[in-house]
Design a protein around this motif. Structure first.
Motif, mmCIF file in Angstrom:
data_model
loop_
_atom_site.group_PDB
_atom_site.id
_atom_site.type_symbol
_atom_site.label_atom_id
_atom_site.label_comp_id
_atom_site.label_asym_id
_atom_site.label_seq_id
_atom_site.Cartn_x
_atom_site.Cartn_y
_atom_site.Cartn_z
ATOM 1 N N ASN A 207 100.904 -12.664 -95.375
ATOM 2 C CA ASN A 207 101.285 -13.770 -96.247
ATOM 3 C C ASN A 207 102.786 -14.047 -96.167
ATOM 4 O O ASN A 207 103.215 -15.203 -96.187
ATOM 5 N N TYR A 208 103.579 -12.975 -96.084
ATOM 6 C CA TYR A 208 105.035 -13.135 -95.997
ATOM 7 C C TYR A 208 105.426 -13.809 -94.683
ATOM 8 O O TYR A 208 106.299 -14.684 -94.661
ATOM 9 N N LEU B 20 104.664 -17.409 -94.948
ATOM 10 C CA LEU B 20 105.668 -18.039 -95.809
ATOM 11 C C LEU B 20 106.953 -18.297 -95.029
ATOM 12 O O LEU B 20 107.535 -19.387 -95.111
ATOM 13 N N ASP C 17 118.435 -15.624 -98.529
ATOM 14 C CA ASP C 17 117.700 -16.328 -97.478
ATOM 15 C C ASP C 17 118.432 -16.265 -96.145
ATOM 16 O O ASP C 17 117.795 -16.186 -95.081
ATOM 17 N N ILE D 102 113.278 -19.010 -99.842
ATOM 18 C CA ILE D 102 112.285 -18.101 -99.249
ATOM 19 C C ILE D 102 112.103 -16.861 -100.110
ATOM 20 O O ILE D 102 110.980 -16.497 -100.478
ATOM 21 N N GLN D 103 113.227 -16.195 -100.431
ATOM 22 C CA GLN D 103 113.134 -14.935 -101.175
ATOM 23 C C GLN D 103 112.535 -15.143 -102.565
ATOM 24 O O GLN D 103 111.649 -14.393 -102.984
ATOM 25 N N THR E 137 110.616 -17.609 -103.604
ATOM 26 C CA THR E 137 109.209 -17.991 -103.487
ATOM 27 C C THR E 137 108.339 -16.771 -103.207
ATOM 28 O O THR E 137 107.253 -16.620 -103.781
ATOM 29 N N ALA E 138 108.835 -15.888 -102.336
ATOM 30 C CA ALA E 138 108.093 -14.657 -102.030
ATOM 31 C C ALA E 138 107.963 -13.780 -103.274
ATOM 32 O O ALA E 138 106.881 -13.232 -103.547
ATOM 33 N N ASP E 139 109.052 -13.657 -104.026
ATOM 34 C CA ASP E 139 109.015 -12.860 -105.253
ATOM 35 C C ASP E 139 108.042 -13.449 -106.265
ATOM 36 O O ASP E 139 107.267 -12.712 -106.893
ATOM 37 N N GLN F 219 105.457 -15.429 -105.672
ATOM 38 C CA GLN F 219 104.073 -15.308 -105.197
ATOM 39 C C GLN F 219 103.551 -13.891 -105.385
ATOM 40 O O GLN F 219 102.381 -13.690 -105.706
#
Length: 438
Positions: A3-4, A7, A159, A420-421, A423-425, A427
């Motif tokens: 998933n990462y 992303l 990012d 990015i970071q 959004t990842a956190d 999610q």
């Protein structure tokens, strides 16, 4: 992990396609034509413009006010969203910050373009007078540029560290630049705490600076004691108008970026619905101030004020005035009150209409008032009684607008337009919540 990677592939900067290259080259061509027109203006003087003793500001100052207004949304609105920790803001804030930085940078350039003698620019600093609102503008605009840059840059640091690794094999030169910009980010607890604190401080700083900038911009007009500008309403009037222009620009750019980079999974209909509601609120507020600015004075006008208002209501500027008011302000409110009107494509069209209306609104604020001076216009050529920009003015103005779009285009090309970071956190948190519920 999969998933990462997905992303990262979705949100990492990508090369322009054929359309992107054509778009960028077109903007550069417009800028080059504008630079040629400006060089000719420097050589021949302001005679190549249609600005005269009465219409001494014209389209350049209209454009300046538009840029200042557009920059407002990327600072104050984003700062408020950051401080209130609204999670739905994540895909939108960076785009707003990019618009803000590009707009305020071009506002500074536009002021220099308006000067017939830009070689005397230093005199604004050397012989500054604190009594003059122009001095305040000279101080506040560079301050605003710096804070806007920091508000864009600080959240980007994690990012940049991610992109350094991502492009290590694909593009070593780009990876090296991202590495330098990441400031040796390792993602430690100390670094994260320091970054969050810095962003919070910058967000708190930019709110009063943004409000001061808009107010000073309004005071440049209202302290001249001219018909049409002599109003205590100008400060909040400019701030309300800035929200409309800024949100309209944000909606337009967000839609284009979403389509160009296929970000429908990240920038959803929900985000457009939120922006639509925000734009309705901004338009309603601005409509209220327009009523205060134009309708109420119509009942108590002096002879000079009636001439100015009649010019707007039924005179030579009435087509633009009513188009800006009805098409650019009232119609968007009516459409956006319905949920279908807040879908992405209708929102894009409405946002574009609002931006165009906002630009012409600034033209109406500047020009008609200048053509109604303290003393009657007499003993001068008849052409001085009216003003419409010359071809030089249009080419230079279009070049500044193209330059702002080019700045946005280049930043969108090399920066991750969605964090990015973060959004990842988010999610990961969302997945944990789902797992807990199941």
């Amino acid at each position: 992990m999969e998933n990462y990677d997905n992303l990262l592939n979705d949100l990492a900067p990508k090369k322009f396609g054929k359309v992107g290259v054509i778009w960028t080259c077109s903007l550069i061509a417009i800028i080059i034509v504008g630079i040629i027109a400006y060089i000719d203006q420097l050589i021949k003087g302001q005679i190549v413009t249609n600005m005269r003793d009465y219409a001494l500001w014209g389209i350049y100052i209209s454009n300046f006010v538009f840029f200042v207004a557009t920059s407002f949304v990327g600072s104050v609105t984003v700062a408020i969203l950051r401080l209130t920790k609204n999670k739905w803001r994540t895909p939108l804030v960076r785009i707003a910050e990019i618009i803000s930085l590009a707009a305020i940078a071009m506002a500074g350039v536009t002021i220099m373009i308006d000067m017939a003698r830009p070689d005397r620019l230093l005199n604004l600093f050397i012989h500054a007078r604190l009594q003059s609102p122009i001095t305040w503008d000279v101080i506040i605009i560079p301050t605003y540029i710096v804070i806007s840059f920091l508000l864009l840059y600080f959240p980007l640091i994690p990012d940049f560290a991610i992109l350094k690794k991502h492009f290590k094999d694909k593009n070593p030169v780009l990876s090296k630049w991202y590495g330098k910009l990441s400031l040796n980010w390792k993602g430690t607890a100390v670094q994260k705490a320091l970054q969050e604190k810095s962003i919070r401080i910058i967000a708190l700083m930019i709110i009063p600076v943004g409000l001061i900038l808009q107010t000073i911009d309004a005071w440049l007009f209202s302290t001249t004691y001219r018909i049409g500008w002599d109003s205590t309403n100008m400060g909040p009037y400019f701030i309300a108008g800035a929200f409309v222009a800024g949100i309209g620009a944000l909606i337009t750019v967000v839609y284009i970026v979403r389509r160009a980079y296929h970000l429908e999974a990240y920038i959803t209909d929900f985000h457009f619905d939120k922006l639509g509601k925000l734009l309705v609120l901004a338009c309603l507020t601005y409509l209220y101030f327009n009523i205060n600015e134009y309708l109420l004075p119509a009942y108590t006008v002096t002879k000079d004020e009636s001439v100015h208002l009649n010019t707007l209501f039924s005179g030579s500027y009435s087509p633009i005035f009513w188009a800006v008011t009805i098409i650019g302000l009232i119609f968007p409110i009516l459409f956006l009150l319905f949920k279908k009107g807040r879908k992405p494509l209708p929102m894009f069209i409405i946002g574009l209409v609002v931006v165009l209306g906002s630009w012409w609104k600034r033209y109406l604020i500047v020009t008609p008032t200048l053509l109604h001076p303290f003393l009657p216009i007499q003993g001068v050529p008849k052409s001085w009684h009216h003003y419409f920009p010359s071809i030089h003015e249009w080419l230079i103005t279009l070049a500044t607008l193209a330059m702002a779009l080019l700045i946005i285009t280049l930043l969108v090309r090399f920066l991750p337009i969605i964090p990015i970071q973060r959004t990842a956190d988010e999610q990961a948190l969302l997945n944990n919540e789902k797992d807990t519920k199941s």
